[in-house]
Design an enzyme around this catalytic site. Sequence first.
Site, PDB file in Angstrom:
ATOM      1  N   CYS A  75      21.616   4.486 -25.049  1.00 26.14           N
ATOM      2  CA  CYS A  75      21.957   5.510 -24.580  1.00 26.14           C
ATOM      3  C   CYS A  75      21.026   6.253 -23.398  1.00 26.14           C
ATOM      4  O   CYS A  75      19.953   5.785 -23.103  1.00 26.14           O
ATOM      5  CB  CYS A  75      22.614   6.539 -25.904  1.00 26.14           C
ATOM      6  SG  CYS A  75      23.382   5.788 -27.136  1.00 26.14           S
ATOM      7  N   MET A  76      21.411   7.382 -22.946  1.00 28.23           N
ATOM      8  CA  MET A  76      20.708   8.100 -22.137  1.00 28.23           C
ATOM      9  C   MET A  76      19.286   8.618 -22.729  1.00 28.23           C
ATOM     10  O   MET A  76      18.575   8.584 -22.203  1.00 28.23           O
ATOM     11  CB  MET A  76      21.324   9.306 -21.479  1.00 28.23           C
ATOM     12  CG  MET A  76      20.593   9.895 -20.490  1.00 28.23           C
ATOM     13  SD  MET A  76      21.460  11.322 -19.671  1.00 28.23           S
ATOM     14  CE  MET A  76      23.102  10.773 -18.894  1.00 28.23           C
ATOM     15  N   ASP A  77      19.602   9.114 -24.042  1.00 31.19           N
ATOM     16  CA  ASP A  77      18.404   9.444 -24.839  1.00 31.19           C
ATOM     17  C   ASP A  77      17.999   9.114 -26.172  1.00 31.19           C
ATOM     18  O   ASP A  77      17.115   9.558 -26.718  1.00 31.19           O
ATOM     19  CB  ASP A  77      18.666  11.286 -25.127  1.00 31.19           C
ATOM     20  CG  ASP A  77      19.736  11.589 -23.867  1.00 31.19           C
ATOM     21  OD1 ASP A  77      19.042  11.924 -22.753  1.00 31.19           O
ATOM     22  OD2 ASP A  77      20.790  12.097 -24.164  1.00 31.19           O
ATOM     23  N   ARG A  98      -8.251  -3.935  -2.114  1.00 35.03           N
ATOM     24  CA  ARG A  98      -7.423  -2.691  -2.375  1.00 35.03           C
ATOM     25  C   ARG A  98      -6.750  -3.066  -3.673  1.00 35.03           C
ATOM     26  O   ARG A  98      -5.799  -4.165  -3.915  1.00 35.03           O
ATOM     27  CB  ARG A  98      -6.100  -2.687  -1.440  1.00 35.03           C
ATOM     28  CG  ARG A  98      -6.875  -2.357   0.114  1.00 35.03           C
ATOM     29  CD  ARG A  98      -5.498  -1.954   1.014  1.00 35.03           C
ATOM     30  NE  ARG A  98      -4.475  -3.065   1.175  1.00 35.03           N
ATOM     31  CZ  ARG A  98      -4.444  -3.991   1.986  1.00 35.03           C
ATOM     32  NH1 ARG A  98      -5.554  -4.063   2.775  1.00 35.03           N
ATOM     33  NH2 ARG A  98      -3.461  -4.780   1.968  1.00 35.03           N
ATOM     34  N   HIS A 140      -1.793  -6.932   5.194  1.00 32.47           N
ATOM     35  CA  HIS A 140      -1.247  -7.042   3.711  1.00 32.47           C
ATOM     36  C   HIS A 140      -0.666  -8.286   3.360  1.00 32.47           C
ATOM     37  O   HIS A 140       0.211  -8.956   4.229  1.00 32.47           O
ATOM     38  CB  HIS A 140      -0.089  -5.868   3.333  1.00 32.47           C
ATOM     39  CG  HIS A 140       0.042  -5.774   1.817  1.00 32.47           C
ATOM     40  ND1 HIS A 140      -0.849  -5.688   0.778  1.00 32.47           N
ATOM     41  CD2 HIS A 140       1.204  -5.863   1.220  1.00 32.47           C
ATOM     42  CE1 HIS A 140      -0.216  -5.423  -0.340  1.00 32.47           C
ATOM     43  NE2 HIS A 140       1.288  -5.564  -0.029  1.00 32.47           N
ATOM     44  N   ARG A 182       6.781  -6.062   7.197  1.00 31.17           N
ATOM     45  CA  ARG A 182       7.112  -4.739   6.420  1.00 31.17           C
ATOM     46  C   ARG A 182       6.724  -3.640   7.802  1.00 31.17           C
ATOM     47  O   ARG A 182       7.397  -3.200   8.530  1.00 31.17           O
ATOM     48  CB  ARG A 182       6.093  -4.620   5.299  1.00 31.17           C
ATOM     49  CG  ARG A 182       6.842  -3.248   4.553  1.00 31.17           C
ATOM     50  CD  ARG A 182       6.344  -3.204   3.023  1.00 31.17           C
ATOM     51  NE  ARG A 182       4.991  -3.243   2.993  1.00 31.17           N
ATOM     52  CZ  ARG A 182       4.386  -3.049   1.715  1.00 31.17           C
ATOM     53  NH1 ARG A 182       5.123  -3.271   0.659  1.00 31.17           N
ATOM     54  NH2 ARG A 182       3.008  -3.180   1.608  1.00 31.17           N
ATOM     55  N   LYS A 210      -0.798   4.871  -5.822  1.00 27.60           N
ATOM     56  CA  LYS A 210       0.509   5.388  -5.210  1.00 27.60           C
ATOM     57  C   LYS A 210       1.641   5.739  -6.248  1.00 27.60           C
ATOM     58  O   LYS A 210       1.087   5.078  -7.484  1.00 27.60           O
ATOM     59  CB  LYS A 210       0.842   4.393  -4.270  1.00 27.60           C
ATOM     60  CG  LYS A 210       1.160   2.872  -4.636  1.00 27.60           C
ATOM     61  CD  LYS A 210       1.222   2.111  -3.299  1.00 27.60           C
ATOM     62  CE  LYS A 210       1.655   0.536  -3.848  1.00 27.60           C
ATOM     63  NZ  LYS A 210       1.390  -0.412  -2.818  1.00 27.60           N
ATOM     64  N   TYR A 224      27.764   3.060 -28.242  1.00 26.76           N
ATOM     65  CA  TYR A 224      28.865   2.950 -27.218  1.00 26.76           C
ATOM     66  C   TYR A 224      29.380   1.402 -27.036  1.00 26.76           C
ATOM     67  O   TYR A 224      28.726   0.587 -27.028  1.00 26.76           O
ATOM     68  CB  TYR A 224      28.291   3.247 -25.821  1.00 26.76           C
ATOM     69  CG  TYR A 224      28.036   4.563 -25.730  1.00 26.76           C
ATOM     70  CD1 TYR A 224      29.135   5.588 -25.661  1.00 26.76           C
ATOM     71  CD2 TYR A 224      26.794   5.063 -25.331  1.00 26.76           C
ATOM     72  CE1 TYR A 224      28.795   7.123 -25.670  1.00 26.76           C
ATOM     73  CE2 TYR A 224      26.491   6.535 -25.083  1.00 26.76           C
ATOM     74  CZ  TYR A 224      27.584   7.552 -25.310  1.00 26.76           C
ATOM     75  OH  TYR A 224      27.163   8.706 -25.202  1.00 26.76           O
TER      76      TYR A 224
HETATM   77  C1  LIG Z   1       0.497  -1.365  -3.255  1.00 22.76           C
HETATM   78  C2  LIG Z   1      -0.518  -1.866  -2.093  1.00 22.76           C
HETATM   79  C3  LIG Z   1      -1.728  -2.372  -2.556  1.00 22.76           C
HETATM   80  C4  LIG Z   1      -1.967  -2.695  -4.018  1.00 22.76           C
HETATM   81  O1  LIG Z   1      -1.263  -3.960  -4.403  1.00 22.76           O
HETATM   82  P1  LIG Z   1      -1.436  -4.597  -5.851  1.00 22.76           P
HETATM   83  O2  LIG Z   1      -0.859  -5.739  -5.808  1.00 22.76           O
HETATM   84  O3  LIG Z   1      -0.732  -3.517  -7.020  1.00 22.76           O
HETATM   85  O4  LIG Z   1      -2.990  -4.545  -6.119  1.00 22.76           O
HETATM   86  C5  LIG Z   1      -2.579  -2.979  -1.590  1.00 22.76           C
HETATM   87  N1  LIG Z   1      -2.055  -2.748  -0.440  1.00 22.76           N
HETATM   88  C6  LIG Z   1      -1.004  -2.200   0.167  1.00 22.76           C
HETATM   89  C7  LIG Z   1      -0.826  -2.206   1.580  1.00 22.76           C
HETATM   90  C8  LIG Z   1      -0.041  -1.822  -0.781  1.00 22.76           C
HETATM   91  O5  LIG Z   1       1.182  -1.162  -0.360  1.00 22.76           O
END
Ligand SMILES: *Cc1c(COP(=O)(O)O)cnc(C)c1O
Length: 383
Positions: free
Chosen positions: A320-322, A226, A170, A140, A43, A272
């Site tokens: 700075c920005m750049d 995951r 999760h 969540r 992601k 700055y």
């Molecule tokens: C982002 C995410 C993960 C991955 O988590 P890490 O800590 O980066 O391994 C796993 N499950 C869900 C639902 C997530 O949103």
Amino acid sequence: MNAYQAGQYRDTWIEIDLEAIADNVKAVQALHDTDINVMAVVKADGYGHGATQVARAAIAAGAQWIGVALLEEAVALREAGIQVPILVLGRINPRDANVAQQYKISVTAFQKEWLAEAKTYLDTNTPLNVHMKCDTGMGRIGLTEEQTLLDMVKTILMEDAFHLEGIFTHLATADEWATDYLERQLKYFQTYVKLAKETAGPIPYVHYSNSAASLRYPGTDYNMIRFGISMYGLVPAVDTAADIPVSLLPAMSLHSRLVHVKKVAPSTSISYGATYQASEEEWIGTVPIGYGDGWLRANATNGGEVLVEGERCPIVGRICMDQMMVRLPKELPVGTKVTLIGQQKEEKITIEEVAQRLSTITYEIPCTLNNRIPRYYYPAEKQ
Ligand SMILES: *Cc1c(COP(=O)(O)O)cnc(C)c1O
């Protein structure tokens, strides 16, 4: 090709080591039984590393699944030719369920109303693969009532438009030393899984482990992990880094080149606000990166440094920005390489160091470096 592509002309770039990604996938696999599937989580454009390139490298290394947050991220991967199963971990709009169905993208569900509405957009020829999300303490997304779980399982079993492909949760504290909260979450999850299976029979995928859990508690997983942050070679939390049983290889490094070098007199001000003043005669170098690239101003605080010729050099004055300025140990030619994240000779600046400098977590650093900085991949991708 566009007339202008980000990074086509500039001297600031990110290198992504795809072999490191592959090695990290293999390292987590080696900790687990061979029947555990690895979902490579890509992601947010692969945590800023490039979702497509990372997904290809992870799949080549043995990852069976891809995880993303958004439907558009999943569609982009399909359009790029990624064919393995993809799960959208966030909530998609029920009116887009047909898009997921069309692209054979698995989705997350945790609301009865979602199933009812999504159904009206689906055809029944190829069922939409659904993973039920249980909130066991993250607060969540996810269902929080056993009755909701049972109602949803029954609906999914009854409707030809759906297929129950998975159930997951999760964890909120898998990267911390204390384990009581995590154990409580797992107990709730076991209850949900048992209930779902009593009604539905076997469920193909049951999963809860993120990077922290998959590395610190291997063997307690169901049949999929995951794997996100640690696939990129980063620890989930600096505090519990010592508890990670494999050596992770960071995939990202960030580099630039000096565009200007000058000797300044004592008490010359830099940048700055004129907040920095040379205390003696100093060599000051200008580096073409700034907060417009996601290289945040706070990098100039808390002892922020870069590497030049293998030596640590402080960032001086405001970013700075750049552009930003650094104090050099001596006169150096314009064009000299500057490493902001990565290794030069024996010295190394890690993303963990940058995260600590900014009082944040590793995840935020690669995600914040935006697409104005081009990413270069090695070894070069096989197309
Ligand atoms: C982002 C995410 C993960 C991955 O988590 P890490 O800590 O980066 O391994 C796993 N499950 C869900 C639902 C997530 O949103």
